[in-house]
Write an enzyme that holds these catalytic residues in place. Structure first.
Site, PDB file in Angstrom:
ATOM      1  N   ALA A   1     -16.571  -5.333  11.502  1.00 55.47           N
ATOM      2  CA  ALA A   1     -17.461  -6.471  11.262  1.00 55.47           C
ATOM      3  C   ALA A   1     -18.391  -6.077  10.121  1.00 55.47           C
ATOM      4  O   ALA A   1     -18.635  -4.884   9.892  1.00 55.47           O
ATOM      5  CB  ALA A   1     -18.249  -6.776  12.526  1.00 55.47           C
TER       6      ALA A   1
ATOM      7  N   GLU B   1     -10.283  -4.205  16.574  1.00 55.61           N
ATOM      8  CA  GLU B   1     -10.321  -5.134  17.708  1.00 55.61           C
ATOM      9  C   GLU B   1      -9.502  -6.400  17.417  1.00 55.61           C
ATOM     10  O   GLU B   1      -8.853  -6.943  18.300  1.00 55.61           O
ATOM     11  CB  GLU B   1     -11.775  -5.467  18.050  1.00 55.61           C
ATOM     12  CG  GLU B   1     -12.497  -4.228  18.580  1.00 55.61           C
ATOM     13  CD  GLU B   1     -13.964  -4.458  18.855  1.00 55.61           C
ATOM     14  OE1 GLU B   1     -14.768  -4.358  17.894  1.00 55.61           O
ATOM     15  OE2 GLU B   1     -14.310  -4.756  20.011  1.00 55.61           O
TER      16      GLU B   1
ATOM     17  N   GLU C   1     -18.185   1.971  16.655  1.00 52.71           N
ATOM     18  CA  GLU C   1     -19.419   1.203  16.857  1.00 52.71           C
ATOM     19  C   GLU C   1     -20.551   2.018  17.477  1.00 52.71           C
ATOM     20  O   GLU C   1     -21.721   1.809  17.155  1.00 52.71           O
ATOM     21  CB  GLU C   1     -19.141  -0.017  17.748  1.00 52.71           C
ATOM     22  CG  GLU C   1     -18.428  -1.159  17.029  1.00 52.71           C
ATOM     23  CD  GLU C   1     -16.924  -1.168  17.213  1.00 52.71           C
ATOM     24  OE1 GLU C   1     -16.344  -0.084  17.461  1.00 52.71           O
ATOM     25  OE2 GLU C   1     -16.327  -2.254  17.120  1.00 52.71           O
TER      26      GLU C   1
HETATM   27  C1  HXC Z   1     -19.928  -3.922   5.489  1.00 53.91           C
HETATM   28  C2  HXC Z   1     -18.544  -2.374   4.518  1.00 53.91           C
HETATM   29  C3  HXC Z   1     -17.960  -2.080   5.774  1.00 53.91           C
HETATM   30  C4  HXC Z   1     -18.438  -2.807   6.921  1.00 53.91           C
HETATM   31  C5  HXC Z   1     -17.027  -0.844   4.281  1.00 53.91           C
HETATM   32  N1  HXC Z   1     -17.927  -1.592   3.632  1.00 53.91           N
HETATM   33  N2  HXC Z   1     -17.028  -1.120   5.596  1.00 53.91           N
HETATM   34  N3  HXC Z   1     -19.504  -3.288   4.386  1.00 53.91           N
HETATM   35  N4  HXC Z   1     -19.425  -3.712   6.722  1.00 53.91           N
HETATM   36  N5  HXC Z   1     -17.925  -2.610   8.138  1.00 53.91           N
HETATM   37  C6  HXC Z   1     -18.244  -1.582   2.200  1.00 53.91           C
HETATM   38  C7  HXC Z   1     -19.089  -0.380   1.842  1.00 53.91           C
HETATM   39  O1  HXC Z   1     -20.451  -0.611   2.143  1.00 53.91           O
HETATM   40  C8  HXC Z   1     -18.834  -0.299   0.355  1.00 53.91           C
HETATM   41  O2  HXC Z   1     -19.613  -1.286  -0.295  1.00 53.91           O
HETATM   42  C9  HXC Z   1     -17.370  -0.727   0.242  1.00 53.91           C
HETATM   43  O3  HXC Z   1     -17.060  -1.437   1.445  1.00 53.91           O
HETATM   44  C10 HXC Z   1     -16.417   0.428   0.118  1.00 53.91           C
HETATM   45  O4  HXC Z   1     -16.686   1.322   1.195  1.00 53.91           O
HETATM   46  P1  HXC Z   1     -16.942   2.890   0.988  1.00 53.91           P
HETATM   47  O5  HXC Z   1     -17.642   3.373   2.193  1.00 53.91           O
HETATM   48  O6  HXC Z   1     -17.594   3.151  -0.331  1.00 53.91           O
HETATM   49  O7  HXC Z   1     -15.430   3.399   0.931  1.00 53.91           O
HETATM   50  P2  HXC Z   1     -14.887   4.828   1.386  1.00 53.91           P
HETATM   51  O8  HXC Z   1     -15.778   5.934   0.912  1.00 53.91           O
HETATM   52  O9  HXC Z   1     -13.453   4.829   0.985  1.00 53.91           O
HETATM   53  O10 HXC Z   1     -14.981   4.841   2.973  1.00 53.91           O
HETATM   54  C11 HXC Z   1     -14.172   3.974   3.736  1.00 53.91           C
HETATM   55  C12 HXC Z   1     -14.672   3.882   5.197  1.00 53.91           C
HETATM   56  C13 HXC Z   1     -16.168   3.514   5.216  1.00 53.91           C
HETATM   57  C14 HXC Z   1     -14.460   5.243   5.869  1.00 53.91           C
HETATM   58  C15 HXC Z   1     -13.828   2.844   5.879  1.00 53.91           C
HETATM   59  O11 HXC Z   1     -16.345   2.361   4.395  1.00 53.91           O
HETATM   60  C16 HXC Z   1     -16.692   3.178   6.569  1.00 53.91           C
HETATM   61  O12 HXC Z   1     -16.919   4.073   7.387  1.00 53.91           O
HETATM   62  N6  HXC Z   1     -16.936   1.888   6.818  1.00 53.91           N
HETATM   63  C17 HXC Z   1     -17.618   1.399   8.001  1.00 53.91           C
HETATM   64  C18 HXC Z   1     -16.732   1.490   9.195  1.00 53.91           C
HETATM   65  C19 HXC Z   1     -17.448   0.991  10.432  1.00 53.91           C
HETATM   66  O13 HXC Z   1     -18.430   1.554  10.897  1.00 53.91           O
HETATM   67  N7  HXC Z   1     -16.929  -0.117  10.976  1.00 53.91           N
HETATM   68  C20 HXC Z   1     -17.423  -0.706  12.211  1.00 53.91           C
HETATM   69  C21 HXC Z   1     -18.409  -1.743  11.883  1.00 53.91           C
HETATM   70  S1  HXC Z   1     -19.183  -2.380  13.340  1.00 53.91           S
HETATM   71  P3  HXC Z   1     -20.476  -0.924  -1.590  1.00 53.91           P
HETATM   72  O14 HXC Z   1     -21.217  -2.193  -1.888  1.00 53.91           O
HETATM   73  O15 HXC Z   1     -21.336   0.220  -1.222  1.00 53.91           O
HETATM   74  O16 HXC Z   1     -19.432  -0.574  -2.608  1.00 53.91           O
HETATM   75  C22 HXC Z   1     -18.083  -3.409  13.982  1.00 53.91           C
HETATM   76  C23 HXC Z   1     -18.568  -4.128  15.198  1.00 53.91           C
HETATM   77  C24 HXC Z   1     -17.462  -4.834  15.897  1.00 53.91           C
HETATM   78  O17 HXC Z   1     -17.011  -3.594  13.535  1.00 53.91           O
HETATM   79  C25 HXC Z   1     -17.965  -5.466  17.153  1.00 53.91           C
HETATM   80  C26 HXC Z   1     -18.596  -6.718  16.898  1.00 53.91           C
HETATM   81  C27 HXC Z   1     -17.714  -7.640  16.142  1.00 53.91           C
END
Ligand code: HXC
Length: 257
Positions: free
Chosen positions: A65, A111, A131
């Site tokens: 998300a 999910e 999460e």
């Molecule tokens: C918003 C996101 C994002 C996310 C990535 N981006 N995931 N933005 N929400 N979930 C954005 C980053 O901020 C970044 O934007 C761009 O995408 C590229 O990501 P990077 O991190 O620079 O890429 P990389 O170094 O290759 O790393 C990839 C990654 C990492 C390991 C996947 O992006 C990551 O850990 N993402 C978050 C994963 C996460 O925690 N997901 C769960 C979210 S909570 P900029 O602008 O900086 O370039 C969730 C809740 C679900 O899903 C339950 C309720 C629905």
């Protein structure tokens, strides 16, 4: 219908929905979920479509998300807007849905894949529910569907540690149906979806319903549901046609009735 966050296409009897926010690794924001639901409804209603594929791009199915969109929400807001209720819409779709996953399927992305009927993964796919490291828990079905898919041991490990698993571990755990080379993942998903779409539609719908019911019902109730579902099949033209075609050594011509 014009979409900004997804790309919608059709290939024969298969409807394809591709998440399309590549710069944010397909992070799922509200606009995207709204568009996804509209596209799912359109395919559900379209008679020519028999199966649906949900996919992303090479790097990410969806990295969760959208954290930027969620970060400042308050408890009152999430209660008032019933945050995430629209994520459940996929459960109303009765046509089989395949997730074709390459790269990251994290958090809400994982999910969504779990909410599909089967997952075909590229060998590059990576799954996690991270999460808890963000100060929340999985909230789009992850705590329930992952346990049912892989059992408590693996689900608890993934949810409490946020550990990312690769495609091989996902397949060994029962999270995904098959793993193929990254270059082949869409081809494989389309082959599988085309095969499903060629089934009698009421039969595919009943099979999806019965299998999904296994996660909801005690065994005795599930077996009753299965029995009444198979009895109902004998009222179908397609049951007569399918069995006649087998005996006559020809391909069945289903009429979806
Ligand atoms: C918003 C996101 C994002 C996310 C990535 N981006 N995931 N933005 N929400 N979930 C954005 C980053 O901020 C970044 O934007 C761009 O995408 C590229 O990501 P990077 O991190 O620079 O890429 P990389 O170094 O290759 O790393 C990839 C990654 C990492 C390991 C996947 O992006 C990551 O850990 N993402 C978050 C994963 C996460 O925690 N997901 C769960 C979210 S909570 P900029 O602008 O900086 O370039 C969730 C809740 C679900 O899903 C339950 C309720 C629905």
């Amino acid at each position: 219908m014009t979409y900004e966050n997804i790309i919608v296409s059709e290939q024969g009897a298969v409807g394809i929905i591709q998440f399309n926010r590549p710069k944010a690794l397909n992070a799922l924001n509200a606009a995207m979920i709204t568009e996804l639901n509209t596209a799912l409804d359109a395919f559900q209603m379209e008679v020519a479509i028999g199966a649906i594929i949900l996919t992303g791009n090479e790097k990410a199915f969806a990295a969760g998300a959208d954290v930027r969109e969620m970060k400042d929400k308050t408890f009152a807001q999430v209660k008032d807007e019933n945050f995430l209720h629209d994520w459940d819409h996929i459960n109303t779709i009765t046509k089989p849905i395949i997730a074709a996953v390459s790269g990251f399927a994290l958090g809400g992305g994982c999910e969504y894949a779990l909410a599909c009927d089967l997952i075909i993964a590229a060998d590059t796919a990576k799954f996690s529910l991270p999460e808890t490291s963000l100060g929340i828990i999985p909230g789009a079905g992850g705590t329930q569907r992952l346990v049912r898919a892989v059992g408590k041991a693996k689900a608890m490990d993934m949810i409490l540690t946020g550990r990312m698993i690769d495609a091989g571990e996902a397949e060994r755990s029962g999270l995904v149906s098959r793993v193929v080379a990254a270059a082949q993942v869409m081809e494989e998903a389309i082959l599988v979806a085309t095969k499903i779409a060629a089934l009698s539609r009421p039969v595919a719908k009943a099979a999806k319903y019965a299998v999904n019911s296994a996660a909801e019902l005690p065994l005795s109730e599930g077996l009753k549901l299965e029995r009444s579902a198979i009895h109902a099949m004998f009222d179908l033209y397609d049951q007569k046609e399918g069995m006649a075609a087998f005996l006559e050594k020809r391909t069945a011509k289903f009429e979806n009735r």
